[in-house]
Scaffold this active site. Sequence first.
Site, short mmCIF file in Angstrom:
data_model
loop_
_atom_site.label_atom_id
_atom_site.label_comp_id
_atom_site.label_asym_id
_atom_site.label_seq_id
_atom_site.Cartn_x
_atom_site.Cartn_y
_atom_site.Cartn_z
N HIS A 89 0.66 -1.29 -0.11
CA HIS A 89 -0.13 -0.03 -0.10
C HIS A 89 0.82 1.34 -0.14
O HIS A 89 0.44 2.41 -0.47
CB HIS A 89 -1.19 -0.04 1.24
CG HIS A 89 -1.75 -1.02 1.31
ND1 HIS A 89 -2.72 -1.19 0.54
CD2 HIS A 89 -2.24 -2.16 2.24
CE1 HIS A 89 -3.57 -2.39 0.54
NE2 HIS A 89 -3.08 -2.83 1.84
N HIS A 114 5.69 6.78 6.22
CA HIS A 114 5.41 6.50 4.96
C HIS A 114 4.70 7.33 4.09
O HIS A 114 4.40 8.71 4.62
CB HIS A 114 4.23 5.30 5.04
CG HIS A 114 2.98 5.73 5.95
ND1 HIS A 114 2.62 5.72 7.10
CD2 HIS A 114 1.72 6.27 5.24
CE1 HIS A 114 1.50 6.33 7.38
NE2 HIS A 114 0.85 6.56 6.19
N HIS A 116 2.43 8.84 0.70
CA HIS A 116 1.35 8.92 -0.04
C HIS A 116 1.37 9.86 -1.37
O HIS A 116 1.86 11.23 -1.12
CB HIS A 116 -0.13 9.50 0.59
CG HIS A 116 -0.46 8.60 1.60
ND1 HIS A 116 -1.26 7.52 1.69
CD2 HIS A 116 -0.22 8.64 3.08
CE1 HIS A 116 -1.35 6.73 2.86
NE2 HIS A 116 -0.72 7.56 3.61
N HIS A 133 3.66 10.63 6.37
CA HIS A 133 2.95 10.70 7.52
C HIS A 133 3.93 10.09 8.43
O HIS A 133 4.48 8.96 8.34
CB HIS A 133 1.69 9.92 7.51
CG HIS A 133 0.72 10.52 6.77
ND1 HIS A 133 -0.60 9.87 6.17
CD2 HIS A 133 0.70 11.77 6.19
CE1 HIS A 133 -1.13 10.78 5.45
NE2 HIS A 133 -0.56 11.69 5.58
N THR A 200 -5.90 6.95 7.98
CA THR A 200 -6.51 7.14 6.58
C THR A 200 -6.70 5.69 5.66
O THR A 200 -6.82 5.75 4.46
CB THR A 200 -5.55 8.02 5.68
OG1 THR A 200 -4.40 7.61 5.63
CG2 THR A 200 -5.63 9.51 6.51
N THR A 201 -6.33 4.84 6.57
CA THR A 201 -6.61 3.39 5.64
C THR A 201 -7.57 2.60 6.50
O THR A 201 -7.52 2.93 7.77
CB THR A 201 -5.22 2.74 5.58
OG1 THR A 201 -4.46 2.57 6.90
CG2 THR A 201 -4.29 3.45 4.62
#
Length: 249
Positions: A89, A114, A116, A133, A200-201
């Site tokens: 992801h 991580h 995005h 993040h 957010t996941t």
Amino acid sequence: MKKSLIPIALACASISLLPSFSSAEDTLHWSYAGHEGPEYWGSLSPEFQTCKTGKNQSPIDIESAIESALPELTFLYTKAATEALNNGHTVQVNFPAGNTLVIEELTYELKQFHFHTPSENKLEGQSFPLEAHFVHADAEGNLAVVAQFFHEGDANVALTDLLKNVPDETNPTITISHALEAKTLLNTDNGYYRFSGSLTTPPCTEGVQWLVMKEPMTASAEQISQLGEAMHQPNSRPTQPLNDRVVLK
């Protein structure tokens, strides 16, 4: 800001992006596109229901933030990272114990950061090509996420070594050739925005304290593209309704 003003109550078992914790993500598949994409997350499993029913979801479009005397964020980052992974992801960099964020009397330990692409949060309607993040947890498992925007510009020196051997599906876990210090990827010069939100996941657990740096950093078009290719898709959840929340700055 007193402790009572930080409404965080998140159990460690709910932290979906920390590989040292278990979660519903281990057995339930979700994605950023198609019939397992964000609009369907809340229906994929009862464990993901908050993605659909939650009222304090992240990310958000940061608009009409209210001026406030926010406390200073003290970053005591002393341990560098040497491991990065691709979990299917995102590209994630894990940190050993010893890096802390202090907000007044509250202490959170940095677990990982991580990426995005494009950014998940927006600023007055503006999206950025990249967002990092930095996920912190206190001793009880309460989360504080520091978000850093990146716009396209000069190459980011701190990303150079990571991207020399970026993890992908053929080599999902790598050793970073030169230890990476988290503080080199944060711009703390111009303050931050604060609001209460969620992961957010999936499972989109609420009660996460969000601290979004106001001042973006730069990354080159090539660096942004390389991260995007490693993740094989845009990996950003659409912005969620603010509802009755207040954003402070």
